[in-house]
Write an enzyme that holds these catalytic residues in place. Structure first.
Site, PDB file in Angstrom:
ATOM      1  N   ASP A   2     -22.770  35.588 -35.223  1.00 35.26           N
ATOM      2  CA  ASP A   2     -22.556  35.424 -33.811  1.00 35.26           C
ATOM      3  C   ASP A   2     -21.173  34.479 -33.668  1.00 35.26           C
ATOM      4  OD1 ASP A   2     -23.751  32.955 -31.191  1.00 35.26           O
ATOM      5  OD2 ASP A   2     -22.815  35.095 -31.075  1.00 35.26           O
ATOM      6  N   ARG A  33     -28.213  17.799 -46.372  1.00 35.55           N
ATOM      7  CA  ARG A  33     -27.846  16.746 -46.937  1.00 35.55           C
ATOM      8  C   ARG A  33     -28.984  15.879 -47.352  1.00 35.55           C
ATOM      9  NH1 ARG A  33     -23.619  14.458 -42.801  1.00 35.55           N
ATOM     10  NH2 ARG A  33     -25.196  14.837 -41.378  1.00 35.55           N
ATOM     11  N   THR A  34     -30.152  15.937 -46.917  1.00 40.92           N
ATOM     12  CA  THR A  34     -31.197  14.954 -47.009  1.00 40.92           C
ATOM     13  C   THR A  34     -32.741  15.904 -47.253  1.00 40.92           C
ATOM     14  OG1 THR A  34     -31.444  14.319 -44.964  1.00 40.92           O
ATOM     15  CG2 THR A  34     -30.185  12.781 -46.731  1.00 40.92           C
ATOM     16  N   GLY A  61     -31.176  20.653 -38.756  1.00 40.82           N
ATOM     17  CA  GLY A  61     -30.756  19.727 -37.422  1.00 40.82           C
ATOM     18  C   GLY A  61     -32.012  20.163 -36.391  1.00 40.82           C
ATOM     19  N   ARG A  62     -31.479  19.748 -35.244  1.00 38.29           N
ATOM     20  CA  ARG A  62     -32.240  19.839 -34.049  1.00 38.29           C
ATOM     21  C   ARG A  62     -32.670  21.559 -33.590  1.00 38.29           C
ATOM     22  NH1 ARG A  62     -29.625  14.769 -31.233  1.00 38.29           N
ATOM     23  NH2 ARG A  62     -27.802  16.038 -31.867  1.00 38.29           N
ATOM     24  N   ILE A  63     -31.470  22.148 -33.862  1.00 33.11           N
ATOM     25  CA  ILE A  63     -31.591  23.518 -33.605  1.00 33.11           C
ATOM     26  C   ILE A  63     -32.198  24.360 -34.624  1.00 33.11           C
ATOM     27  CG2 ILE A  63     -30.016  25.826 -33.218  1.00 33.11           C
ATOM     28  CD1 ILE A  63     -27.955  23.994 -31.745  1.00 33.11           C
ATOM     29  N   GLU A 123     -12.271  33.446 -34.514  1.00 31.51           N
ATOM     30  CA  GLU A 123     -12.815  34.327 -33.344  1.00 31.51           C
ATOM     31  C   GLU A 123     -11.792  33.603 -32.115  1.00 31.51           C
ATOM     32  OE1 GLU A 123     -16.252  31.322 -31.465  1.00 31.51           O
ATOM     33  OE2 GLU A 123     -16.701  32.383 -33.578  1.00 31.51           O
ATOM     34  N   ARG A 161     -21.019  28.157 -37.434  1.00 31.53           N
ATOM     35  CA  ARG A 161     -19.642  28.376 -37.120  1.00 31.53           C
ATOM     36  C   ARG A 161     -19.041  29.205 -38.197  1.00 31.53           C
ATOM     37  NH1 ARG A 161     -20.087  26.184 -33.159  1.00 31.53           N
ATOM     38  NH2 ARG A 161     -19.010  24.417 -31.788  1.00 31.53           N
ATOM     39  N   HIS A 174     -20.242  35.269 -30.136  1.00 32.32           N
ATOM     40  CA  HIS A 174     -20.397  33.744 -29.933  1.00 32.32           C
ATOM     41  C   HIS A 174     -21.249  33.414 -28.688  1.00 32.32           C
ATOM     42  CE1 HIS A 174     -18.718  29.432 -31.043  1.00 32.32           C
ATOM     43  NE2 HIS A 174     -20.104  29.383 -30.557  1.00 32.32           N
TER      44      HIS A 174
HETATM   45  C1  8YV Z   1     -20.176  27.391 -27.333  1.00 33.06           C
HETATM   46  C2  8YV Z   1     -21.039  26.255 -29.126  1.00 33.06           C
HETATM   47  O1  8YV Z   1     -19.188  27.468 -28.066  1.00 33.06           O
HETATM   48  O2  8YV Z   1     -22.456  24.210 -28.455  1.00 33.06           O
HETATM   49  C3  8YV Z   1     -21.633  24.853 -29.216  1.00 33.06           C
HETATM   50  O3  8YV Z   1     -21.054  24.192 -30.113  1.00 33.06           O
HETATM   51  O4  8YV Z   1     -20.591  26.757 -30.223  1.00 33.06           O
HETATM   52  C4  8YV Z   1     -21.421  27.010 -27.884  1.00 33.06           C
HETATM   53  O5  8YV Z   1     -22.431  26.308 -27.261  1.00 33.06           O
HETATM   54  C5  8YV Z   1     -19.890  26.218 -26.428  1.00 33.06           C
HETATM   55  O6  8YV Z   1     -20.829  26.252 -25.473  1.00 33.06           O
HETATM   56  C6  8YV Z   1     -18.669  26.616 -25.587  1.00 33.06           C
HETATM   57  O7  8YV Z   1     -18.404  25.425 -24.610  1.00 33.06           O
END
Ligand code: 8YV
Length: 312
Positions: free
Chosen positions: A253, A173-174, A151-153, A258, A229, A276
């Site tokens: 992370d 997925r594609t 994705g973008r990240i 968590e 995640r 995280h």
């Molecule tokens: C932080 C993230 O959990 O952007 C997300 O989905 O997991 C992290 O950036 C989020 O910023 C907490 O508000």
């Protein structure tokens, strides 16, 4: 006569400069106050929340006037989208403003893992350099990197890693027709990779995507990085793989439960544990919080939000 401030249920905390705007523009209520004030509960038109906090279906059911859920974060896996869709409730997140921060953290964690930076720091602090040289580590240059979730990240991570002289491939997925090789089969990508980076969205569709067979395919010279995640990785399988040398190591992370982290991780020297912090910079969190608020402002001013969760 000024319009009444929209009723807003707030889940989680926000930086002071955004909290003051929330307080000025909305009639805020906290989840624990709903029972005490059913009239205001019935008037709640918006939820503002954070992506690492759940928005339970039961809570949504208590809000008959709810129109929009605005989450601070790119992830929306803790929001019951089937419920919001059924109720016609708009859901917004904060894409793009955190891409660089998460990508930086991913690259930093990978380098720290391969070059054993935390262990080297402890080595000096403990005076052990006087005893001899720190053991050799592993280079990033020349490695095959597989990205799970382009994705973008994922793209931001790939663009940064190209500068380190790696060979990139991705699974998702594609086939997006990118310059990097697409691999439709995840185990094949893991087998072909020295490093597997997990940056796909969380949710039921990706739960335990990284399981024992994938880790087996990654192999004893393979490294896993998860900045997405915790739910994407089977924690039990990962712990076994790390303890038994099925893979060389991992940088994590995010975790399934968590901030509770399985204590078995703490005994391992081949794992980097982070709390995280992918988007956890002053600049990024301020931008995310502002976009979270701006989504609400846009909705109540024009009936259209700025960054509605894609495809939902
Ligand atoms: C932080 C993230 O959990 O952007 C997300 O989905 O997991 C992290 O950036 C989020 O910023 C907490 O508000």
């Amino acid at each position: 006569m000024t319009a009444a401030k929209p009723g807003l249920l707030q889940i989680g905390t926000f930086v002071p400069e955004v909290q003051s705007q929330i307080d000025a523009e909305f009639d805020g209520i906290l989840p624990e106050d709903l029972d005490r004030d059913p009239v205001r509960a019935a008037a709640v038109r918006a939820i503002i929340t954070r992506s690492n906090l759940a928005v339970p279906e039961a809570l949504i059911a208590r809000l008959p006037a709810l129109e929009i859920v605005s989450t601070c974060g790119v992830g929306y896996d803790l929001i019951p989208l089937d419920v919001t869709a059924r109720r016609g409730i708009v859901v917004t997140n904060t894409p793009n403003v955190l891409n660089a921060a998460v990508a930086e953290l991913c690259v930093g964690a990978l380098l720290a893992l391969l070059r054993r930076l935390p262990q080297a720091d402890r080595y000096v602090r403990a005076g052990r350099w006087l005893e001899g040289q720190f053991p050799l580590a592993t280079s990033l240059a020349g490695k095959h990197v597989g990205i799970v979730g382009m994705g973008r990240i994922g793209k931001d991570i790939a663009r940064r890693l190209e500068l380190f002289g790696v060979m990139l491939a991705y699974h998702g997925r594609t086939d997006q027709g990118l310059a990097w090789r697409y691999e439709a089969d995840l185990q094949t990508l893991a087998r072909d990779s020295d490093i597997l980076i997990v940056v796909a969205p969380g949710g039921p569709e990706t739960r335990h995507l990284i399981d024992a067979p994938v880790l087996q395919a990654l192999g004893p010279q393979g490294w896993l990085v998860n900045v997405a995640r915790g739910s994407l990785v089977d924690t039990g399988a990962l712990l076994a793989a790390l303890e038994q040398g099925t893979i060389a190591g991992a940088a994590l992370d995010v975790f399934e439960d968590e901030p509770h982290v399985d204590a078995r991780f703490f005994a391992l020297d081949n794992v980097l544990l982070l709390p995280h912090i992918g988007s956890a910079t002053h600049e990024t969190r301020a931008a995310m919080a502002q976009l979270t608020l701006d989504n609400l402002r846009a909705w109540f001013r024009s009936g259209r939000a700025l960054t509605v969760v894609e495809g939902k």
